[in-house]
Design an enzyme around this catalytic site. Structure first.
Site, PDB file in Angstrom:
ATOM      1  N   ASN A 151       7.071  -6.164  -1.862  1.00 35.71           N
ATOM      2  CA  ASN A 151       8.074  -5.416  -1.118  1.00 35.71           C
ATOM      3  C   ASN A 151       9.413  -6.136  -0.996  1.00 35.71           C
ATOM      4  O   ASN A 151      10.433  -5.505  -0.800  1.00 35.71           O
ATOM      5  CB  ASN A 151       7.551  -5.072   0.276  1.00 35.71           C
ATOM      6  CG  ASN A 151       6.923  -6.244   0.986  1.00 35.71           C
ATOM      7  OD1 ASN A 151       6.013  -6.887   0.459  1.00 35.71           O
ATOM      8  ND2 ASN A 151       7.398  -6.532   2.170  1.00 35.71           N
ATOM      9  N   GLN A 179       4.417  -0.209  -2.133  1.00 36.80           N
ATOM     10  CA  GLN A 179       5.721  -0.162  -2.790  1.00 36.80           C
ATOM     11  C   GLN A 179       5.628   0.419  -4.199  1.00 36.80           C
ATOM     12  O   GLN A 179       6.619   0.904  -4.735  1.00 36.80           O
ATOM     13  CB  GLN A 179       6.337  -1.569  -2.870  1.00 36.80           C
ATOM     14  CG  GLN A 179       6.719  -2.162  -1.512  1.00 36.80           C
ATOM     15  CD  GLN A 179       7.844  -1.418  -0.810  1.00 36.80           C
ATOM     16  OE1 GLN A 179       8.642  -0.717  -1.444  1.00 36.80           O
ATOM     17  NE2 GLN A 179       7.915  -1.546   0.512  1.00 36.80           N
ATOM     18  N   HIS A 201       5.855   7.388   3.655  1.00 37.81           N
ATOM     19  CA  HIS A 201       7.297   7.272   3.924  1.00 37.81           C
ATOM     20  C   HIS A 201       8.005   6.357   2.942  1.00 37.81           C
ATOM     21  O   HIS A 201       9.234   6.262   2.957  1.00 37.81           O
ATOM     22  CB  HIS A 201       7.556   6.804   5.365  1.00 37.81           C
ATOM     23  CG  HIS A 201       7.241   5.356   5.619  1.00 37.81           C
ATOM     24  ND1 HIS A 201       8.220   4.388   5.622  1.00 37.81           N
ATOM     25  CD2 HIS A 201       6.078   4.726   5.875  1.00 37.81           C
ATOM     26  CE1 HIS A 201       7.656   3.208   5.903  1.00 37.81           C
ATOM     27  NE2 HIS A 201       6.352   3.395   6.060  1.00 37.81           N
ATOM     28  N   CYS A 325      10.047  -5.206   8.233  1.00 34.36           N
ATOM     29  CA  CYS A 325       9.238  -5.355   9.433  1.00 34.36           C
ATOM     30  C   CYS A 325       9.637  -6.574  10.214  1.00 34.36           C
ATOM     31  O   CYS A 325       9.451  -6.630  11.411  1.00 34.36           O
ATOM     32  CB  CYS A 325       7.762  -5.423   9.085  1.00 34.36           C
ATOM     33  SG  CYS A 325       7.319  -6.971   8.321  1.00 34.36           S
TER      34      CYS A 325
HETATM   35  C1  LIG Z   1       3.700  -3.872   0.562  1.00 32.37           C
HETATM   36  C2  LIG Z   1       3.562  -3.201   1.886  1.00 32.37           C
HETATM   37  N1  LIG Z   1       2.358  -3.078   2.454  1.00 32.37           N
HETATM   38  C3  LIG Z   1       2.176  -2.463   3.634  1.00 32.37           C
HETATM   39  C4  LIG Z   1       3.242  -1.935   4.328  1.00 32.37           C
HETATM   40  C5  LIG Z   1       2.979  -1.279   5.636  1.00 32.37           C
HETATM   41  O1  LIG Z   1       3.204   0.102   5.588  1.00 32.37           O
HETATM   42  P1  LIG Z   1       3.442   0.939   6.933  1.00 32.37           P
HETATM   43  O2  LIG Z   1       4.591   0.303   7.613  1.00 32.37           O
HETATM   44  O3  LIG Z   1       3.695   2.319   6.487  1.00 32.37           O
HETATM   45  O4  LIG Z   1       2.200   0.798   7.754  1.00 32.37           O
HETATM   46  C6  LIG Z   1       4.534  -2.052   3.763  1.00 32.37           C
HETATM   47  C7  LIG Z   1       5.741  -1.504   4.431  1.00 32.37           C
HETATM   48  O5  LIG Z   1       6.144  -1.816   5.499  1.00 32.37           O
HETATM   49  C8  LIG Z   1       4.695  -2.693   2.528  1.00 32.37           C
HETATM   50  O6  LIG Z   1       5.903  -2.814   1.967  1.00 32.37           O
END
Ligand SMILES: Cc1ncc(COP(=O)(O)O)c(C=O)c1O
Ligand SMILES: Cc1ncc(COP(=O)(O)O)c(C=O)c1O
Lengths: 392, 126, 392, 126
Positions: A151, A179, A201, A325
């Protein structure tokens, strides 16, 4: 004011066609899929159509798809689910040190619970060596989990090779494809994937809905217990409009993938070449070619990431420094660190992440802005050569 | 909590930025962990700070903080200026997100050193 | 064709004002709340407004509200969260035997994990005796969890008395308020509630989003790990439109509660009186007065529930037999059993659950239909008195 | 899986419902667990079922199953009718949700008894 959204790895704008598909399930077909009556039946059918579409996008069977509330939950069901259900077989899990926190922090929790985790290193470009997976496999190994694409820096992992290694030892292979979904071909059969996480999303679907592919026959313990929905793997009244949205988004995303990936790749290339040729002290993080079509990740010397993002925002351009995040926290990115970058180098990181809704004109606007913003910030900064006041 | 409007104003358009070489006293403060740096130069007449120049490397809070601090000390007597704390800077800026207040400490620290430098030079001139 | 929705305990139709509040967060303010830029800030602000609204509806502080994916997840975080975080203090939990499966099956899981659960009985009308809570409390008790109102028969529990009993012994009190929210006053201070679960789709908000009130200072372990959202209690990119919808729905629901509860109560009374006076062999399940304003639950002699629901559906009326979550299965309702009903009696159960969107005219249509449907089904049935063929 | 259109047709409008008292043979089958009951009455001419009456208590699958079965056996020779299984009933109805196929067993069971009763009566008449 221009508003350019170059933060599509954090989240994307919903495709208007996806929203349109969802609205009837808010407005008139609002039944609970478990209900026997007409309202329930309509909702149930919508759910199953979305399941079909998701399965088709991954080369899976419909009854191997479980809807969740997002990537985090899918990752957690995969890891905790396999770990707790297979404890008798072994207590060892293999992953990499550039996974998303949804994997890494779940692994840390599992360590607390007595599991042993191997965090494989990556090279300077973010690649996991499939041989290192093989070397790490032991008699106790019950799961290998390596993300399809990162990501932050967009590096695409050799998942089919890794899947093969795992399968040679009869170990299930999970991939976090949050991703990767709709950005590159994924086929659970060809790629040897037994569990796969995705999140709507990230590909123009709604927030708060995801899916987990679970190959038939795997033993998985749920995180939560309730009314038995999703065969008990993920109980709760199903988010019907959200799931319909996921189904529509993955259907559209896969149908249009070739074309859109091509478009994003050209914009990505223009951004990389344009920026590196016009801004001094700029390097690309991650792999030059084995990278997601929509990912650009730079580091700028003598510029601080948050300032960069906020000055760009002032110019109408939304981008990010580490992963979304953690962008409201100021920890250094564990991914950039794993790539061998120093804290100072990580601090100057800028991630641009594209979607099919971006266009080349926006890249040009960015290329104007980045020169101005980097110059502006560097003009504020003390030159490194100037001694401290006390020493003069 | 997001940055206040005033933080953003100072961040986008920082005050008193400039070369500190010609100041009467220059001070530098840095934060090893984050890599933030503030350099502050003061020009003093009759114990009063009549000109300030500042340079800053860091996050938006650090940039806005250094800018605000330079504005706050301008025109003040040295002793008065030395009393300004990072909390005062945060308050002056209409508040700061938790965890970002610490980013405003470098201005006050740099001032202490600038005053030391200025007084040291003064002494030599005497 | 008429379409009457009398299955609002299964789920509700979204309030058009709620959907309107959500749409901008799909269409233009689609940022990730963790992002630093303008898109992120807008989303973050929306989240915090929804948190304020939710807190206000419950008499809580905003920082005591955690958004989740629904009632099931809230219940599971409450139970598993308290259990695993407080294992050193004790291993005993008290609940009732008419809770939703999100509680009961979580308790069954906790039993597997070495916890001891007391399932309090209820009387014929579905009431838990607060004294029985007191009697069950021991040195090892770490949580009391009793629902505010039952989803099948609508019985309203004496939660403030129960909260008091728990607090006398310093034990936190959780209530599943999934059915109660906006249908009756709830105040976490007055009612002595330390944890409370709610789910937006039960009060004209969207499916797939809920909230958990967690009193400050409680130690709770999350179910899942990830990017640290919701202070780590419930990580994952926040479902911004959904959360905005929850905020709008609870705000409207509380503002209009008095009026709407009055309206639903009159319809409920008309349905009860009208049905019982025109259909033979019909009894009311649950308490005659201490019941949710929107709940009616009958049992009909010599009629089978699924047939009843499907024949009513054919007349355009959506209702349910047991609770929605298990209506596609055919287990007898654990709630009706706990009330002392036989399997045969439970089989003839019919739940009508109202919302503010129903009106008195619909009640009259139902009263016509129920006579026809019950008569029609009874006309098919062999009369009990007829001996079997073999015996003739 | 929801009920097929054909199941719903039979459920809403069951065939051959009526009093079995005047049949040549009557059979009753019931399922103690669910409480489902089917009563079937047959009128036989030259070993052929020329009239059927059925009564049923149970879920939609039971009602539709009994209705369909009554339709399936009408006009058939007894031996042929006895060969019809619950799976045949489900197939005749365009499929049945898993777990609901069992609800169609009561028709065939009741027929066995109705035939026994008919033959018993026959024998007595002889
Ligand atoms: C590689 C990866 N895994 C997991 C997530 C978690 O997804 P979500 O925030 O929709 O729970 C994300 C995005 O934040 C991500 O980029
Ligand atoms: C009392 C009660 N608790 C919990 C739930 C679970 O809520 P959700 O399905 O939104 O997860 C429900 C509804 O199904 C309920 O009625």
């Amino acid at each position: 004011m221009v508003r350019i959204f170059f933060d599509n790895s954090a989240t994307t704008r919903i495709d208007p066609r996806v929203l349109e598909a969802m609205l009837p399930y808010y407005e008139s077909m609002y039944g609970n899929p478990s209900s026997l009556h007409q309202f329930g039946t309509e909702a149930h059918e919508a759910l199953e159509q979305a399941r079909e579409r998701t399965a088709r996008a991954l080369g899976a069977e419909a009854d191997e798809i479980y809807f969740t509330s997002g990537g985090t939950e899918s990752d957690n069901i995969a890891l905790q689910g396999i770990a707790f259900a297979n404890r008798r077989k072994g207590n060892h899990i293999i992953t990499s040190n550039i996974e998303h926190h949804a994997i890494l922090r779940t692994c840390a929790f599992l360590e607390d619970q007595g599991f042993r985790i191997t965090y494989l290193p990556v090279d300077r470009e973010g690649l996991v060596d499939p041989e290192s997976v093989l070397a790490a496999i032991g008699k106790e190994t019950i799961l290998v989990s390596i993300m399809a694409a990162n990501n932050e820096v967009g590096t695409i992992q050799p998942i089919s090779e890794i899947g093969l290694m795992a399968h040679e030892h009869g170990i299930p292979f999970h991939t976090d494809a949050v991703q990767a979904t709709t950005k590159m071909p994924l086929d659970v059969a060809k790629d040897g994937i037994d569990l796969l996480s995705l999140s709507a999303h990230k590909f123009h679907g709604p927030k708060g809905v995801g899916a987990l592919f679970l190959r038939k026959g795997l033993d998985v313990r749920p995180l939560a217990y309730g009314g038995g929905q999703e065969k008990g793997i993920r109980p709760s009244t199903e988010n019907v409009p959200g799931i319909v949205g996921l189904g529509a988004a993955i259907y559209l995303g896969i149908s249009e993938m070739d074309e859109e990936v091509g478009k994003m790749t050209s914009i990505r290339e223009r951004l990389i070449d344009g920026t590196m040729s016009s801004v001094d002290g700029c390097q690309l993080n991650g792999h030059r070619t084995r990278r997601l079509c929509n990912n650009v990740n730079f580091r700028f010397e003598n510029v601080e990431g948050e300032s960069l993002v906020l000055r760009l925002d002032h110019e109408g351009i939304a981008a990010s420094t580490g992963s979304a995040c953690s962008s409201r926290s100021s920890e250094a990115s564990h991914v950039l660190k794993a790539l061998g970058l120093s804290a100072a180098q990580s601090r100057g990181a800028l991630r641009l992440s594209l979607s099919k809704m971006n266009d080349m004109h926006e890249a040009e606007v960015f290329l104007q802005a980045i020169v101005k913003v980097v110059e502006g910030l560097r003009a504020l900064a003390p030159t490194r050569s100037s001694g401290s006041g006390c020493e003069r | 909590m997001a940055y206040s409007k005033k933080v953003m104003e100072h961040f986008i358009d920082p005050r008193n930025v400039g070369d500190t070489a010609d100041s009467d006293g220059e001070g530098r403060a840095s934060n090893a962990m984050d890599g933030d740096i503030v350099v502050l130069g003061i020009t003093v007449v009759d114990n009063k700070i009549v000109d300030v120049k500042q340079q800053v490397f860091g996050c938006a809070a650090a940039i806005a903080g250094s800018s605000a601090f330079s504005e706050m000390i301008l025109g003040k007597e040295i002793e008065e200026a030395l009393k300004i704390s990072k909390e005062d800077v945060a308050e002056y800026l209409g508040g700061m997100p938790e965890g970002k207040i610490k980013c405003s400490i470098l201005g006050p620290e740099a001032l202490v050193k600038a005053v030391e430098a200025y007084r040291g030079r003064d002494r030599k001139v005497d």
